[in-house]
Design an enzyme around this catalytic site. Structure first.
Site, PDB file in Angstrom:
ATOM      1  N   LYS A  74       1.092  -1.219  -0.053  1.00  0.00           N
ATOM      2  CA  LYS A  74      -0.441   0.426  -0.297  1.00  0.00           C
ATOM      3  C   LYS A  74       0.791   1.316  -0.052  1.00  0.00           C
ATOM      4  O   LYS A  74       0.257   2.189  -0.369  1.00  0.00           O
ATOM      5  CB  LYS A  74      -0.877   0.075   1.372  1.00  0.00           C
ATOM      6  CG  LYS A  74      -1.814  -1.056   0.833  1.00  0.00           C
ATOM      7  CD  LYS A  74      -3.311  -1.334   2.331  1.00  0.00           C
ATOM      8  CE  LYS A  74      -4.278  -1.945   2.002  1.00  0.00           C
ATOM      9  NZ  LYS A  74      -4.331  -3.423   2.006  1.00  0.00           N
TER      10      LYS A  74
HETATM   11  C1  LIG Z   1      -4.614  -4.465   1.563  1.00  0.00           C
HETATM   12  C2  LIG Z   1      -3.416  -5.750   1.576  1.00  0.00           C
HETATM   13  C3  LIG Z   1      -4.368  -7.094   0.092  1.00  0.00           C
HETATM   14  C4  LIG Z   1      -5.319  -6.546  -0.416  1.00  0.00           C
HETATM   15  O1  LIG Z   1      -5.003  -5.824  -1.663  1.00  0.00           O
HETATM   16  P1  LIG Z   1      -6.684  -5.251  -2.297  1.00  0.00           P
HETATM   17  O2  LIG Z   1      -6.221  -3.466  -2.719  1.00  0.00           O
HETATM   18  O3  LIG Z   1      -7.805  -4.444  -0.807  1.00  0.00           O
HETATM   19  O4  LIG Z   1      -7.404  -5.822  -3.213  1.00  0.00           O
HETATM   20  C5  LIG Z   1      -3.706  -7.545   0.445  1.00  0.00           C
HETATM   21  N1  LIG Z   1      -1.820  -7.818   0.939  1.00  0.00           N
HETATM   22  C6  LIG Z   1      -1.626  -6.853   2.150  1.00  0.00           C
HETATM   23  C7  LIG Z   1      -0.920  -7.292   2.619  1.00  0.00           C
HETATM   24  C8  LIG Z   1      -2.563  -6.114   2.181  1.00  0.00           C
HETATM   25  O5  LIG Z   1      -1.924  -5.007   2.971  1.00  0.00           O
END
Ligand SMILES: *Cc1c(COP(=O)(O)O)cnc(C)c1O
Length: 448
Positions: A97
């Site tokens: 993220k």
């Molecule tokens: C947020 C997150 C996901 C999922 O991503 P999306 O965009 O919500 O599908 C997967 N792995 C980790 C470690 C995350 O923080």
């Protein structure tokens, strides 16, 4: 609509999600793009969608983000066993993220300096989003951030990543309630239009178009890398999925012409999305807790964007379908002539045992530690193997963020990262508040 307005707005005025007016076809640029480093490639991709930031400014923003925040490389790709792993966790909070939120924080500051406004971001988190959002806006001019988390109910590492941030524009609110209580408080405050205007309330959740946009870049990078390494014409990308934000970015990359043959959509036991791509039925289930908590989601907030395209770009059909989902908890899309719901995707779910077994196997055979989210993607990719089609699996977090899962999978607590170890020694700052809308409302008013 202008790009910057869409970014500041998050949701459209009618509650819908904004999407680009059209999807650019960049096939004629691929040979040029494959030679670019990450910041330069990001600039080229962003330029396709950003119409109201002067190119020199955009270039500076992108360069600052991708040369400062991800040392030494933004998204390295390593071969591990039969697959390639793209490590998207080299940012400050060790989760993918950061790649979008480090850009978004700088973009907010840029826009606010230009317009002279202020923004107060309110969010609710059960873990990764809150820490990455805080890391994105800490110390930025014009922005305050208020992040609610359920007191005592986020992981130790995630809590420390949030509460050890001392910048005066960051406010952690530990709510005496569940994550759902935090979300309810957030929704109520956003619905109070008078309050929303008075404090210029903004959101940073995954429906923000800038977050999807920033994630498109690494799909091109991944595909170029694996093409060069294998000589294959196209590659498959496996994506551990929760809110459908990351994999939607992959779908945009595909439509733009990135050499990707298929997206492997992987969910944990919260499998509403993998069921959809296998049956055409999108129907609500109970959220169950797993060792990949950032994917413990049932209603995927970005799915509506995909559905718009899947329903023939027909806004009326989309509205009716979403309405039906709101009323009945399920919706249906008819498979196409070939029988598949969508040939761009192959989907599957991995249970807790699959996840543990995959972490164990990759450690034993290849001496490589997968975090539990990444392991879901790797597990499903292995099951949906297509001979002759190389696969790159997106690694969405560093294993040291989830030490309990690693210890459970391999019998020893060996997941380490210096940034995580350092957290234990730092002072923390956090405000405890009752599970009460009024209390949060007051706190924000006295701190804007
Ligand atoms: C947020 C997150 C996901 C999922 O991503 P999306 O965009 O919500 O599908 C997967 N792995 C980790 C470690 C995350 O923080």
């Amino acid at each position: 609509m202008e790009f910057c307005r869409a970014v500041m707005m998050g949701l459209a005025d009618d509650g819908g999600l904004v999407i680009p007016q059209s999807i650019p076809d960049v096939r004629s640029r691929l040979d040029e793009w494959r030679k670019l480093d990450y910041p330069a490639l990001a600039f080229e991709v962003f330029r396709q969608f950003v119409n109201d930031i002067p190119p020199a400014d955009l270039q500076k923003l992108v360069n600052e983000t991708y040369s400062e925040a991800f040392p030494p490389v933004v998204a390295p790709v390593v071969p591990v066993g039969d697959v390639f792993i793209m490590e998207l966790w080299h940012g400050p909070t060790l989760a993918f993220k950061d790649i979008a939120l480090q850009f978004l924080g700088r973009l907010f500051e840029y826009i606010l300096l230009r317009t002279g406004g202020r923004l107060n971001i309110l969010g609710a988190t059960s873990g990764d989003t809150g820490s990455a959002a805080i890391a994105g806006v800490r110390g930025r001019e014009g922005v305050n951030i208020f992040v609610m988390h359920p007191r005592g109910a986020v992981s130790r590492v995630q809590e420390l990543q949030m509460t050890t941030v001392m910048d005066p524009n960051v406010h952690n609110l530990a709510i005496d309630g569940t994550f759902d209580d935090c979300q309810r408080i957030m929704k109520t405050l956003f619905a109070d239009l008078d309050f929303k205007r008075r404090v210029s309330l903004g959101a940073i959740n995954s429906v923000n178009w800038a977050r999807v946009l920033a994630q498109i870049v690494y799909y091109f990078k991944a595909a170029f890398h694996v093409q060069a390494a294998t000589g294959a014409e196209t590659v498959r990308v496996a994506v551990p999925t929760g809110n459908f934000g990351d994999v939607l970015a992959g779908w945009y990359a595909m439509k733009m012409g990135a050499p990707i043959s298929r997206l492997i959509l992987a969910t944990n036991r919260n499998d509403i999305l993998s069921r959809f791509f296998n049956t055409g039925e999108y129907s609500l289930g109970e959220v169950v807790r797993t060792m990949s908590p950032s994917m413990d989601i049932q209603v995927a907030s970005n799915f509506e964007r995909y559905l718009y395209y899947r329903l023939g770009c027909n806004p009326v059909r989309l509205r009716d379908t979403m309405q039906q989902f709101a009323e009945t908890g399920s919706l249906r899309v008819e498979p196409s002539a070939g029988g598949a719901v969508d040939g761009d995707f192959a989907a599957g779910a991995a249970g807790e045992e699959d996840c543990l077994a995959t972490i164990g196997e990759y450690h034993r055979r290849y001496d490589y530690l997968l975090d539990p989210h990444t392991a879901v993607g790797v597990s499903v990719a292995g099951r949906l193997h297509e001979p002759g089609h190389p696969t790159v699996c997106l690694a969405t977090a560093h294993p040291a963020k989830f030490p309990e899962a690693i210890a459970k999978a391999i019998g020893r607590d060996i997941a380490r990262h210096p940034a995580v170890s350092a957290l234990a020694k730092l002072p923390t700052r956090c405000q405890s508040l009752p599970n009460d809308i009024e209390a949060v409302w007051q706190f924000i008013l006295t701190h804007v």
